[in-house]
Design an enzyme around this catalytic site. Structure first.
Site, short mmCIF file in Angstrom:
data_model
loop_
_atom_site.label_atom_id
_atom_site.label_comp_id
_atom_site.label_asym_id
_atom_site.label_seq_id
_atom_site.Cartn_x
_atom_site.Cartn_y
_atom_site.Cartn_z
CB SER A 8 -49.55 -33.64 -33.03
OG SER A 8 -50.43 -33.19 -34.04
CG HIS B 19 -46.08 -34.67 -30.50
ND1 HIS B 19 -47.00 -35.64 -30.18
CD2 HIS B 19 -46.78 -33.50 -30.54
CE1 HIS B 19 -48.20 -35.10 -30.03
NE2 HIS B 19 -48.08 -33.80 -30.24
CD GLU C 239 -46.05 -39.06 -28.47
OE1 GLU C 239 -46.59 -40.14 -28.21
OE2 GLU C 239 -46.51 -38.27 -29.30
CG ASN D 256 -52.25 -37.12 -30.24
OD1 ASN D 256 -52.62 -36.83 -29.11
ND2 ASN D 256 -51.72 -36.23 -31.06
#
Ligand code: 3HC
Length: 717
Positions: free
Chosen positions: A412, A433, A445, A483
């Site tokens: 991540s 991800h 992702e 994120n």
């Protein structure tokens, strides 16, 4: 004009084939072709009936979505449908593939429907902020009853041929579709001159008249699963008209009025933006379309924890055999039994039957030996976030797994290039991800390492599609896309807490805006102690926004995992209850940091959190970390609970207008002095020309790209 309809004659039957690749939407050329060719069949005395089918893999995928909001040419759908419905000769819809939206509505104006075994039908307009506006809301309830029709229209579900037959949507299933449809016409035209029309079937709607139950249940279903959306209420009103109005055409008039209200509602534009956005996201601008794609026949997963197990389920659900490796026998047993329980839960809920469960579960194998993934075409490492550990695993994989296999890391935030560098095949390494729970969350992702080859990327995007994910490419930069945006959003929520708001006020304001879950409920779910423990170990001081969370951890308040965090939780429940005992902590931390607490409006809460997303998103686009603004929207909707009907944060900014976004950023920058609100260069530029977020600039035009650093954003997440 786009699309056409071919005309040929077989044994006295006109075969009309819709041809508008790849999925045959009802574009202007198709509508014109239908009107002209039905007229031709009517005028030819030798023709006894008509078979309508589609070229390729689709029957008709619905109205042409790209025409909405424009003034299309040629005859309208109503004219094309009238010519089919009132054709003096019997018409059979030979449904060879997908019949969705206007496609199923086309089949419903035909006298008979025969489907191929792989066909499926549905009215998914609700996913586009629309209702079935070509008679679907009036005809489907007449065929299957209002309750089933509402379920189909409110979920947008696809119904396979076999079930469609059981429900009465189609009349027959055939392996030899065109020949059987021709024989069918010959039979029915010799038996009768009258052929059934769905508009005349009133029994099922009359049965529902006088009872509110069906509509009340539909309203409850829409309130739960389609919160904030406009179209579901309109669909229910249409079905109410189908039930209560004696005259079919009056019901059609209501449907048309409610459809237009959906069409002009901004939710329609937002949701169609996401429909095309998801499809655009799967294309990588500098990877040629014709790039070869590797055939993925078997997948390997390293790690049998929550992520590893969820990812394994995704492969099994897509019919791809998958082998899980763990270094610990007990962990492996536990992991596999969780997968089994997840499938059993689906059986118990009626989402799959026992036979299906055995089929998918049977595709999952497991062992402790890395050599057992040697023959896999892709291996995904899904262990916890530790670069040393991941590098060690990749070294081993590189040695044992066949040379041309793709190696992917489910990270991540770690540097994919560092991981790739320990292998002899960096061109076959990418980040994948997944979001937890991986078998449910749609976002994937795909992190593009500096050496990932075109073939690797194209293959992983194709795998994403097979796994039914919304796959989005990110460059290998701190926090990737999602994120990195989340960081400023969460920091603002925490700052609002320090400045005087309370968790439930912040959560409520953002949930009213449409977020699936407010930030403090989310933090409690994830666990407050992760960052706190890391800081304790490293001796690092918490940044201002993390100070309250750390103080809560000092009081043993870790979130849902131990029943208390920003909220209190009763045993076995995930429902958040306010925690007034925390207020002293909030006040103390504010005072210690010289922050005067004040009343904060809901408007300020929403503005500050959402603007933080937009401002960071603008930099992500300008740096080329994300390929286009719509990719960021797809990420936020599918991975972070942003409301689809607002079209994602970047579309929301476009809808606000860039001058307004800039004005608000300046206000909050002045007020908070925080860099989070220092207007991104791209926003300032776009505001000057009344522009909108769109594609990222080309490599040459890009602002200098951030270099990857473990200690920057990624390390703080
Ligand atoms: N109109 C215009 N373009 C469409 C389209 C439509 N109805 N459906 C799909 N497309 C385009 C896609 O944008 C994509 O274009 P691209 O290649 O340029 O990216 C291409 O067709 C292929 O689509 P997919 O990648 O989605 O192909 P799949 O094979 O994965 O899926 C499908 C096929 C299941 C038919 C899927 O495309 C789909 O669900 N389409 C939308 C169906 C739908 O929502 N229909 C309702 C339309 S609204 C309506 O009918 C209103 C009416 O009630 C009046």
């Amino acid at each position: 004009m786009k699309g056409t309809v071919h005309y040929e004659v077989k044994d006295g039957v006109a075969i009309l084939t819709v041809d508008n690749p790849p999925v045959n939407p009802l574009s202007d050329g198709v509508r014109a072709g239908l009107v002209d060719n039905i007229k031709k069949a009517e005028e030819d005395g030798d023709i006894i009936g008509v078979v309508l089918t589609g070229a390729g893999r689709s029957f008709i995928a619905g109205a042409d979505i790209s025409e909405f909001g424009k003034s299309p040419d040629g005859p309208g759908l109503d004219e094309a449908f009238k010519s089919l419905e009132f054709c003096s000769k019997p018409v059979v819809a030979a449904i060879n593939g997908s019949a969705l939206g206007g496609g199923l509505e086309t089949a419903l104006v035909c006298n008979y429907r025969i489907a191929g075994p792989a066909a499926f039908v549905g009215l998914p307009e609700v996913n586009l902020g629309l209702l079935p506006g070509a008679g679907g809301t009036q005809r489907l309830p007449r065929l299957v009853g209002p309750a089933e029709a509402l379920k189909m229209m409110l979920t947008g579900m696809h119904v396979k041929a076999k079930k469609a037959l059981d429900m009465g949507i189609i009349d027959e299933i055939s392996d030899d579709l065109i020949n059987d449809s021709v024989s069918f016409i010959k039979k029915v035209s010799s038996e009768s001159k009258d052929h059934p029309k769905v508009r005349d079937l009133n029994e099922k709607v009359l049965e529902a008249r006088g009872s509110d139950n069906i509509l009340l249940e539909a309203k409850a279903m829409a309130a739960k699963s389609r919160k904030g959306q406009f179209a579901p209420g309109q669909i229910i009103k249409c079905v109410e008209a189908a039930i209560n109005l004696d005259d079919f055409d009056e019901g059609m008039k209501k449907e048309s009025d409610y459809f237009i209200e959906c069409l002009v509602n901004p939710q329609r534009e937002a949701m169609i933006h996401i429909f095309f956005g998801e499809r655009a996201a799967s294309k990588i601008s500098d990877v040629p379309r014709e790039t070869p794609i590797k055939d993925i026949k078997k997948a390997g997963i390293i790690g049998s924890g929550t992520m590893g197990g969820g990812i394994a389920m995704c492969f099994a659900n897509a019919g791809i055999p998958v082998h899980i490796i763990d270094q610990d026998e007990d962990n492996l047993k536990r992991g596999v039994s969780v997968i089994e329980k997840n499938y059993q839960f689906m059986v118990d809920r009626g989402r799959m039957n026992q036979e299906m469960k055995e089929g998918v579960f049977g595709l999952i194998s497991s062992s402790l030996d890395y050599n057992d993934v040697a023959d896999c075409d892709i291996v995904i490492e899904a262990v916890y976030e530790n670069l040393d550990l991941k590098e060690k695993i990749f070294k081993t994989l590189d040695e044992v797994v066949k040379d041309d296999a793709i190696l992917a890391s489910n990270t991540s935030g770690l540097n994919v290039d560092s991981i790739a560098a320990v292998t002899k095949r960096p061109e076959l390494v990418v980040g994948t991800h997944f979001f937890s729970p991986a078998n449910i969350m749609r976002l994937l992702e795909v992190v593009r390492g500096s050496k990932s080859s075109d073939e690797t990327l194209a293959t992983v995007m194709a795998v994403g599609k097979k796994l039914k994910k919304a796959a989005v490419v990110s460059l290998n930069a701190p926090g990737f896309i999602g994120n990195r945006m989340l960081f400023g959003y969460t920091a603002q929520a925490n700052m609002l807490l320090l400045e005087g708001a309370l968790p439930h006020q912040v959560d409520q304001a953002l949930e009213n805006f449409g977020m699936n879950m407010g930030p403090f409920r989310m933090l409690d779910l994830v666990g407050l102690d992760l960052g706190w423990r890391a800081r304790k170990l490293s001796g690092a001081e918490a940044a201002l926004p993390s100070k309250i969370g750390d103080q809560l951890c000092e009081q043993d308040r870790f979130g849902q995992k131990n029943g208390k965090g920003f909220y209190n939780y009763s045993e076995g429940s995930r429902a958040p209850n306010p925690a007034p005992e925390n207020e002293e902590i909030y006040k103390a931390v504010s005072a210690e940091n010289g922050i005067e607490r004040r009343e904060i409006s809901d408007e300020e809460i929403v503005d500050r959190c959402i603007l933080a997303l937009i401002n960071e998103g603008a930099d992500i686009i300008e740096e080329g970390v994300g390929q286009r603004a719509a990719d960021l929207d797809v990420v936020y909707i599918n991975g972070y609970g942003f409301p689809i009907w607002r079209g994602g944060p970047m579309h929301h900014a476009n809808a606000m207008g860039m001058a307004e976004v800039l004005k608000k950023l300046n206000i909050y920058h002045e007020m908070t002095k925080s860099d989070v609100f220092k207007p991104a260069g791209l926003i300032t530029k776009l505001a000057e020309v009344d522009g909108k977020f769109g594609d990222a600039p080309s490599k040459e035009e890009r602002k200098e790209k951030l270099s990857f650093s473990e200690s920057s954003v990624a390390g703080n997440l």
